[in-house]
Design a protein around this motif. Structure first.
Motif, PDB file in Angstrom:
ATOM      1  N   SER A 173       0.843  -1.194   0.000  1.00 53.77           N
ATOM      2  CA  SER A 173       0.000   0.000   0.000  1.00 53.77           C
ATOM      3  C   SER A 173       0.882   1.248   0.000  1.00 53.77           C
ATOM      4  O   SER A 173       2.104   1.170   0.106  1.00 53.77           O
ATOM      5  CB  SER A 173      -0.911   0.016   1.236  1.00 53.77           C
ATOM      6  OG  SER A 173      -0.131   0.019   2.421  1.00 53.77           O
ATOM      7  N   GLY A 174       0.236   2.399  -0.149  1.00 53.24           N
ATOM      8  CA  GLY A 174       0.948   3.668  -0.170  1.00 53.24           C
ATOM      9  C   GLY A 174       0.927   4.287  -1.560  1.00 53.24           C
ATOM     10  O   GLY A 174       0.246   3.796  -2.464  1.00 53.24           O
ATOM     11  N   SER A 175       1.670   5.357  -1.727  1.00 52.89           N
ATOM     12  CA  SER A 175       1.724   6.023  -3.033  1.00 52.89           C
ATOM     13  C   SER A 175       3.136   6.524  -3.310  1.00 52.89           C
ATOM     14  O   SER A 175       3.909   6.782  -2.382  1.00 52.89           O
ATOM     15  CB  SER A 175       0.743   7.199  -3.089  1.00 52.89           C
ATOM     16  OG  SER A 175       1.129   8.213  -2.181  1.00 52.89           O
ATOM     17  N   GLY A 231      10.448   0.357   1.010  1.00 54.33           N
ATOM     18  CA  GLY A 231       8.993   0.268   0.987  1.00 54.33           C
ATOM     19  C   GLY A 231       8.405   0.092  -0.401  1.00 54.33           C
ATOM     20  O   GLY A 231       8.887  -0.711  -1.208  1.00 54.33           O
ATOM     21  N   LEU A 232       7.361   0.869  -0.681  1.00 54.80           N
ATOM     22  CA  LEU A 232       6.650   0.755  -1.957  1.00 54.80           C
ATOM     23  C   LEU A 232       7.574   1.050  -3.132  1.00 54.80           C
ATOM     24  O   LEU A 232       7.480   0.398  -4.178  1.00 54.80           O
ATOM     25  CB  LEU A 232       5.462   1.715  -1.979  1.00 54.80           C
ATOM     26  CG  LEU A 232       4.675   1.799  -3.298  1.00 54.80           C
ATOM     27  CD1 LEU A 232       4.065   0.448  -3.657  1.00 54.80           C
ATOM     28  CD2 LEU A 232       3.597   2.876  -3.207  1.00 54.80           C
ATOM     29  N   THR A 233       8.476   2.007  -2.983  1.00 54.91           N
ATOM     30  CA  THR A 233       9.389   2.358  -4.076  1.00 54.91           C
ATOM     31  C   THR A 233      10.237   1.165  -4.467  1.00 54.91           C
ATOM     32  O   THR A 233      10.384   0.841  -5.654  1.00 54.91           O
ATOM     33  CB  THR A 233      10.288   3.539  -3.680  1.00 54.91           C
ATOM     34  OG1 THR A 233       9.470   4.650  -3.325  1.00 54.91           O
ATOM     35  CG2 THR A 233      11.195   3.937  -4.829  1.00 54.91           C
ATOM     36  N   LYS A 234      10.791   0.472  -3.481  1.00 55.86           N
ATOM     37  CA  LYS A 234      11.606  -0.718  -3.770  1.00 55.86           C
ATOM     38  C   LYS A 234      10.761  -1.821  -4.400  1.00 55.86           C
ATOM     39  O   LYS A 234      11.177  -2.476  -5.361  1.00 55.86           O
ATOM     40  CB  LYS A 234      12.275  -1.242  -2.503  1.00 55.86           C
ATOM     41  CG  LYS A 234      13.193  -2.435  -2.765  1.00 55.86           C
ATOM     42  CD  LYS A 234      13.840  -2.941  -1.491  1.00 55.86           C
ATOM     43  CE  LYS A 234      14.857  -4.043  -1.821  1.00 55.86           C
ATOM     44  NZ  LYS A 234      14.297  -5.144  -2.611  1.00 55.86           N
ATOM     45  N   THR A 235       9.576  -2.030  -3.861  1.00 58.53           N
ATOM     46  CA  THR A 235       8.683  -3.076  -4.387  1.00 58.53           C
ATOM     47  C   THR A 235       8.349  -2.816  -5.854  1.00 58.53           C
ATOM     48  O   THR A 235       8.367  -3.724  -6.683  1.00 58.53           O
ATOM     49  CB  THR A 235       7.388  -3.152  -3.553  1.00 58.53           C
ATOM     50  OG1 THR A 235       7.720  -3.418  -2.194  1.00 58.53           O
ATOM     51  CG2 THR A 235       6.469  -4.259  -4.065  1.00 58.53           C
TER      52      THR A 235
END
Length: 297
Positions: A39-41, A254-258
């Motif tokens: 999740s996240g943006s 986090g989301l950036t790495k994913t």
């Protein structure tokens, strides 16, 4: 006394069972943490040549992770590198190495190569030419040739359309197609899509686009008899190409790495990349560094 000993033994046994259960729970929680929904943006800004790929991958990623939001914007490679360096966005998309951009501290940025993009000169369909020598191409963009008849085409004025300063596509084209020559002052456009539209609608127009933007509305020109296609890019026979970089300010988390891991997964590299006219980094036969040195893989 015997009963007291038995009672203590019973309590100790119970405590051991509880501790064992707690240990099992910790392992389960750790495993469960890995399966938490993403999740996240995040926002990725920069290269318009890379934009269609990141947008398509972002939409597919969001369909698999409904609680995640991937925002993709253009603006050019210079904008992407500047904004990610400033911490304004999570990812800076670029057609060029950060080392090639003035005002960018490449030592603070981490490079993630996600694809290769070939670029080619493109012309209006009425010019009557589908191949130029590299010298003819240089002469056109530097203003020495102003009529298509001088390079075997129609008696028609040449209209040069350029990309704006800061464009990674422009930097790549000038370096590898024009051998570092500076093009004449001409109409400049920030968007690859706008360039294609103008070239397709303007008699005598010439510019350059990433392969992913070239369609039947314009003519992709060969250079020295070499066709602009992925096979020739892979071997560096077609030299007008660049890596598509997604830069982060430090190591991604986090989301950036994913999402960056997703960009180099088979879901993107084998499906989306070729569908949109890009080239998988896994298919290259050569590697090029920031200084232009070519190494066979």
């Amino acid at each position: 006394m015997k009963k007291k000993v038995l009672g203590i033994a019973t309590i100790l046994s119970a405590l051991m069972l509880v501790l064992a259960a707690c240990g099992g729970g910790s392992s389960s929680n750790s495993s469960g943490g890995d399966s938490k929904e993403t999740s996240g943006s995040l926002t990725a800004v920069g290269s318009t040549a890379l934009q269609p790929l990141v947008e398509a991958a972002g939409k597919q990623f969001q369909s698999e992770n409904p609680k995640a939001q991937i925002n993709v914007q253009g603006g050019g490679s210079g904008t992407g590198l500047t904004q990610v360096q400033q911490g304004a966005v999570e990812i800076g998309n670029s057609d060029v190495f950060a080392e090639e951009k003035d005002g960018v501290d490449a030592s603070k940025l981490v490079d993630h190569k996600v694809a290769v993009v070939g670029m080619a000169p493109v012309a209006n369909k009425d010019v009557g030419v589908d191949n130029l020598t590299q010298q003819q191409l240089i002469d056109i963009f530097t203003g020495k040739v102003t009529n298509w008849k001088d390079v075997g085409g129609k008696d028609e004025k040449v209209t040069v359309i350029n990309r704006a300063e800061g464009s990674g596509t422009r930097a790549t084209f000038e370096q590898w197609a024009l051998k570092g020559e500076t093009p004449i002052k001409a109409q400049e456009q920030d968007s690859s899509g706008t360039v294609r539209k103008i070239v397709s609608e303007t008699p005598g127009a010439i510019s350059y686009l990433a392969f992913s933007y070239i369609n039947k509305s314009v003519v992709g020109l060969s250079v020295d008899g070499v066709k602009p296609d992925e096979k020739n890019v892979a071997t560096n026979e077609w030299k007008i190409w660049s890596y598509e970089h997604m830069y982060t300010n430090g190591k991604p988390k986090g989301l950036t790495k994913t999402f960056l891991d997703y960009m180099v997964s088979d879901a993107v590299q084998k499906d989306i990349v070729p569908q949109l006219g890009y080239q998988s980094i896994k298919e290259m036969k050569v590697e090029r560094d920031a200084d232009g040195k070519i190494t066979e893989l």
